[in-house]
Write an enzyme that holds these catalytic residues in place. Sequence first.
Site, short mmCIF file in Angstrom:
data_model
loop_
_atom_site.label_atom_id
_atom_site.label_comp_id
_atom_site.label_asym_id
_atom_site.label_seq_id
_atom_site.Cartn_x
_atom_site.Cartn_y
_atom_site.Cartn_z
CB CYS A 216 -1.11 -0.18 0.98
SG CYS A 216 -0.61 0.42 2.67
CG HIS B 80 -2.46 11.05 12.14
ND1 HIS B 80 -4.16 10.37 12.33
CD2 HIS B 80 -2.58 11.22 11.69
CE1 HIS B 80 -4.43 9.32 11.22
NE2 HIS B 80 -3.36 10.05 10.28
CG HIS C 205 -6.82 6.27 9.08
ND1 HIS C 205 -5.83 7.22 8.04
CD2 HIS C 205 -8.12 6.37 9.01
CE1 HIS C 205 -6.84 8.07 7.97
NE2 HIS C 205 -7.90 7.86 9.01
CG ASP D 33 -7.67 -4.08 4.07
OD1 ASP D 33 -6.87 -4.16 4.88
OD2 ASP D 33 -7.25 -3.94 3.15
NE ARG E 156 -4.60 -2.85 4.79
CZ ARG E 156 -4.83 -1.79 4.40
NH1 ARG E 156 -3.83 -0.62 4.07
NH2 ARG E 156 -5.75 -0.86 3.76
CB CYS F 32 -2.49 2.15 6.70
SG CYS F 32 -2.21 2.40 5.17
#
Length: 188
Positions: free
Chosen positions: A122, A159, A162, A166, A174, A176
């Site tokens: 990704c 932050h 996310h 999946d 996951r 990310c």
Amino acid sequence: MPPSQTIMDQFPFLLTTMLVLLAACGSSNGQSPHTNMRPNEMSQYDHSGNPHYSHTDTAKLSVPLSEWRKLLPQELYHIAFEKGTERAFTGKYWDFEGIGTYACAVCGNVLFQADSKFSSSCGWPSFFQTARKDAILYHEDRSFGMVRTETTCGRCGAHLGHVFDDGPKPTGLRYCINSVSLEFIGKR
Ligand code: FE
């Protein structure tokens, strides 16, 4: 939730460190004392006596955004406290394979172990589980017309990215995460 602390309670060596850094970097050029610092050097803001700043204490930090803005590199501040996102395939960790741990680049909270990192294609570093249950907090994110689960640091609230459902076994998750939000600490 621990009682509210002042910034000097949380960073007892902050003033001394800042004075040293200002002297070392020069304050007359108007630049942040962080401008020429490597991420690990930020450990000096977090605690003393350990050149590598990973830790797992769960005491919450309550540092005003104005202070973080002064202390952090601009890109890290933007992603951590303005919910920014680095461009895919540009971060330092998306295809990095090291043995060790990944800590919050803001506060040093240990977030992930390298053995939970996997290649997700990704363009961002991806993990299937956190280092500890309380390492990360979760928030519903309805921005950009999507419903996602935002992840933030369980200690400083920065932050991170996310989490999606999946991912690979055993969790199917996951995480990310922006590379900028992480600091890798190699196993010694
Ligand atoms: Fe943090």
